[in-house]
Design a protein around this motif. Structure first.
Motif, short mmCIF file in Angstrom:
data_model
loop_
_atom_site.label_atom_id
_atom_site.label_comp_id
_atom_site.label_asym_id
_atom_site.label_seq_id
_atom_site.Cartn_x
_atom_site.Cartn_y
_atom_site.Cartn_z
N MET A 145 -7.69 -2.54 14.09
CA MET A 145 -6.92 -0.96 14.31
C MET A 145 -7.34 0.04 12.95
N SER A 146 -7.88 0.89 13.82
CA SER A 146 -8.02 2.55 13.15
C SER A 146 -7.02 2.66 12.11
N ASN A 147 -7.01 3.40 11.01
CA ASN A 147 -6.11 3.85 10.29
C ASN A 147 -5.52 5.34 10.51
N GLN A 148 -7.28 5.82 11.43
CA GLN A 148 -7.57 7.32 11.23
C GLN A 148 -6.34 7.65 12.54
N ASN A 149 -5.87 6.78 13.61
CA ASN A 149 -5.00 7.27 14.34
C ASN A 149 -3.90 7.29 13.89
N ASN B 250 -5.05 7.85 3.17
CA ASN B 250 -5.96 7.28 2.86
C ASN B 250 -6.37 6.62 1.60
N ARG B 251 -5.07 6.07 0.86
CA ARG B 251 -5.35 5.37 -0.03
C ARG B 251 -5.28 4.07 -0.38
N GLY B 252 -5.20 3.00 -1.02
CA GLY B 252 -4.30 1.82 -1.45
C GLY B 252 -5.44 0.94 -0.64
N PHE B 253 -4.65 -0.23 -0.82
CA PHE B 253 -4.74 -1.47 -0.23
C PHE B 253 -4.62 -1.54 1.34
N ALA B 254 -3.93 -0.85 2.31
CA ALA B 254 -3.02 -0.82 3.18
C ALA B 254 -4.43 0.07 4.31
N ASP C 151 -9.90 -1.01 5.58
CA ASP C 151 -9.81 -1.59 7.02
C ASP C 151 -10.05 -3.07 6.95
N GLU C 152 -10.07 -3.48 7.99
CA GLU C 152 -9.32 -5.35 8.54
C GLU C 152 -10.52 -6.57 7.01
N ASP C 153 -11.58 -5.81 7.66
CA ASP C 153 -12.67 -6.96 7.20
C ASP C 153 -12.78 -6.46 5.32
#
Length: 63
Positions: free
Chosen positions: A1-5, A11-15, A18-20
């Motif tokens: 799942m991409s956070n850009q969507n 755009n900061r922090g562990f969460a 990317d999952e890998d």
């Protein structure tokens, strides 16, 4: 799942990683805990109890 969507996500922090990358960092922490001797290892009885509680919780107590 991409956070850009996602809207409103940082755009900061562990969460936001990317999952890998998250998996890699978490794995390093787990290995360090085992080497240090501070990692918890479930006994078969503890694992059985945790599984029982998880099964109850997943049904919202409606058994």
């Amino acid at each position: 799942m991409s956070n850009q969507n996602k809207q409103g996500s940082s755009n900061r922090g562990f969460a936001s990683m990317d999952e890998d990358k998250q998996r890699s960092i978490a794995s390093q922490g787990g290995k360090a805990a085992h080497e240090k001797g501070t990692a918890h290892e479930f006994s078969s009885e503890e694992a059985r109890e945790a599984g029982r509680k998880g099964g109850q919780a997943s049904h919202g107590g409606r058994r």
